[in-house]
Design an enzyme around this catalytic site. Structure first.
Site, PDB file in Angstrom:
ATOM      1  N   VAL A 308      42.824   3.931  47.761  1.00 31.06           N
ATOM      2  CA  VAL A 308      41.962   5.108  47.906  1.00 31.06           C
ATOM      3  C   VAL A 308      41.772   5.440  49.391  1.00 31.06           C
ATOM      4  CG1 VAL A 308      39.649   6.041  47.514  1.00 31.06           C
ATOM      5  CG2 VAL A 308      40.762   4.682  45.733  1.00 31.06           C
ATOM      6  N   GLN A 311      44.838   7.015  50.894  1.00 26.67           N
ATOM      7  CA  GLN A 311      44.983   8.404  50.463  1.00 26.67           C
ATOM      8  C   GLN A 311      43.987   9.307  51.188  1.00 26.67           C
ATOM      9  OE1 GLN A 311      47.175   9.966  48.759  1.00 26.67           O
ATOM     10  NE2 GLN A 311      46.148  11.929  48.479  1.00 26.67           N
ATOM     11  N   GLU A 312      42.806   8.769  51.460  1.00 21.94           N
ATOM     12  CA  GLU A 312      41.775   9.562  52.122  1.00 21.94           C
ATOM     13  C   GLU A 312      42.017   9.712  53.624  1.00 21.94           C
ATOM     14  OE1 GLU A 312      39.306  11.257  51.019  1.00 21.94           O
ATOM     15  OE2 GLU A 312      39.194  10.681  48.921  1.00 21.94           O
ATOM     16  N   SER A 313      42.368   8.613  54.295  1.00 22.68           N
ATOM     17  CA  SER A 313      42.352   8.636  55.765  1.00 22.68           C
ATOM     18  C   SER A 313      43.534   7.949  56.432  1.00 22.68           C
ATOM     19  CB  SER A 313      41.067   7.966  56.263  1.00 22.68           C
ATOM     20  OG  SER A 313      41.077   6.578  55.917  1.00 22.68           O
ATOM     21  N   TYR A 438      46.221  13.641  43.739  1.00 16.52           N
ATOM     22  CA  TYR A 438      45.402  12.629  44.417  1.00 16.52           C
ATOM     23  C   TYR A 438      45.412  11.314  43.643  1.00 16.52           C
ATOM     24  CZ  TYR A 438      40.948  10.581  46.136  1.00 16.52           C
ATOM     25  OH  TYR A 438      39.972   9.754  46.645  1.00 16.52           O
TER      26      TYR A 438
END
Length: 499
Positions: A308, A311-313, A438
């Site tokens: 996660v 994928q976010e940062s 996502y």
């Protein structure tokens, strides 16, 4: 006294019946390990391979595409499942000798093997592919294989196909290896230890995630069917397997299991995956303790949380989106305040706040019984918002889909872009394709991280000398084959993850 002709004839008939009856029983009723015997024993014994496609242990939990299919089959029979991994070359001899009930190992149904065992109907089509390094530009067609050395496992359809090419006039040196998984050959190609191997398309596509430096060059064979195999003449078990596959394909259970392992494997972004593999080594280690601590507190796999975060940062604590979200977990100002995060750029605060928020989202989907599906819905909510996911569920229901299944929600979410749908929802328009991608990206990253975690704790190769799974170090000696036995819950209340 010399016997009469009639007496002699009667004796011959009786002898013939004594010989034929057991054979007829085996032919029409089944072997001692057949269906009735399996139900009497309460155990179904699966023969398979220990690899990422068939069967493996992750955090003391058995997994794998073939394993989950076999587990569902055992449940349909109301029996336990026992798993044996005797090595590829021993699979057919084991089922012939009655040391297992069926083979579920991604085995291709061929004419040569049909002389040894009985195959079920095919459940998946695959095609043999040539695997080379991405920088190998000289291997582009079948003719380019002339004069090369190709490494494959002994006793496979890969060997058979290469021998056919040689018989047709080619000059290929075939290096045969005993019980080496195809995945290991793919890794060797990636590392340039060998130049070429052959792999079925499903194996090749999945392993391209783990080894992005390989290239799936071209097919060398027509499409073939994967099937399960039983002992020759075991008609009852074969019929039960065929009925099982027909049922799970009609109900969607097969597609659900397939998606869990092969979803989006055909989509490949070399640069994204290459960068991910690099940052696992360069960036992840400094945040791993924080991630593990937060994940353990809220009951998540740390690899899932790491996926996660990437994928976010991309593991960048200073990342900032055009929407104003910031930090490793890309928290909004509102979410940060709600989760008690005073500094979104602080890695520890960001991870703890983000994981806490994800756990909150998961709890809000308590109407979904399956923990895995609940997590996927929570991930979609983390990306697009809880309200939009609930809107998509209502759209799914209106279209006759199951609003509690991720597979169906993936169809409904993109409809939030269309006015004819979003004008009737509570939360309105949303870019519904984004949460689908996502979640799929996170699952891909998670799969790679799981494989890397396992690479450090167990050997993928599984020969007959390997030990039983789950025993202490002192017990790991003198077992004839690795065995894993698991009780399958056949009650109606089984979580929908397995139904």
């Amino acid at each position: 006294m010399r016997p009469s002709g009639k007496t002699l004839f009667s004796a011959i008939v009786l002898f013939a019946m004594a010989v034929a009856l057991p054979m007829c029983y085996h032919l029409f009723i089944g072997s001692p390990r057949s269906l009735d015997a399996i139900r009497d024993r309460g155990v179904l014994t699966m023969l398979t391979s220990n690899n990422a496609n068939c069967y493996y242990i992750y955090k003391d939990t058995p997994m794998g595409f073939e394993y989950e299919l076999a587990r569902a089959f055992a449940r349909s029979l109301g029996v336990d499942l026992e798993v044996k991994t005797p090595g590829w070359n021993n699979l057919i001899p084991y089922v012939q000798a009655g040391r297992g009930d069926f083979i579920a190992a991604g085995m291709t149904d061929t004419r040569e093997r049909e002389a040894l065992v009985d195959f079920s109907h095919g459940y998946m089509r695959v095609q043999q592919q040539v695997i080379v390094h991405k920088n190998n530009y000289r291997i582009d067609t079948t003719d380019d294989l002339n004069g090369t050395t190709i490494h494959v496992r002994k006793g496979t359809t890969y060997q058979q196909r290469l021998e056919e090419l040689n018989a047709a006039g080619m000059n290929i040196t075939i290096e045969l290896h005993e019980n080496v998984p195809t995945e290991e050959f793919i890794e060797m190609v990636s590392n340039k230890t060998i130049e070429i191997t052959i792999a079925d398309s499903n194996i090749a596509l999945l392993n391209r995630r783990y080894y992005p430096d390989i290239r799936i060059a071209f097919p060398v064979e027509e499409e073939q069917q994967l099937a399960w195999a039983v002992a020759d003449g075991d008609r009852a078990l074969r019929a039960a397997i065929n009925d099982f596959f027909e049922t799970i394909k009609q109900t969607g259970q097969f597609a659900k299991i397939y998606d869990r392992y092969y979803s989006r494997v055909e989509f490949f972004d070399y640069f994204d995956l290459k960068k991910f593999h690099e940052r696992i080594e360069t960036r992840l280690p400094r945040y791993k303790p924080i991630i593990q601590s937060a994940a353990a507190k809220y009951g998540f796999d740390w690899e899932m949380i790491a996926a996660v975060i990437y994928q976010e940062s991309h593991f960048n604590p200073y990342a900032k989106s055009y929407t104003g979200v910031r930090g490793l977990m890309q928290l909004t100002q509102t979410t940060a305040q709600e989760m008690g995060v005073s500094n979104r750029l602080d890695p520890a605060q960001s991870v703890r706040g983000g994981v806490r928020y994800l756990a909150k989202m998961a709890r809000r989907f308590d109407d979904i019984n399956d923990p895995r599906t609940r997590l996927l819905f929570a991930l979609a909510s983390y990306n697009i918002g809880y309200g939009h996911v609930r809107d998509a569920q209502k759209i799914a229901a209106q279209k006759g889909l199951d609003p509690t299944r991720w597979r169906d929600l993936k169809e409904a979410l993109p409809l939030l872009r269309n006015r004819q749908y979003y004008k009737k929802t509570r939360y309105g328009y949303a870019r519904g394709t984004e949460p689908v991608r996502y979640v799929e990206q996170i699952l891909m990253y998670y799969d790679i991280l799981k494989q890397k975690s396992m690479a450090g704790c167990f050997c993928m190769r599984c020969d007959v000398t390997q030990t039983r799974i789950g025993l202490s170090a002192d017990d790991r000696i003198n077992f004839p084959e690795p065995v894993h036995r698991q009780r399958v819950d056949t009650s109606p209340g089984m979580p929908s993850e397995w139904t």
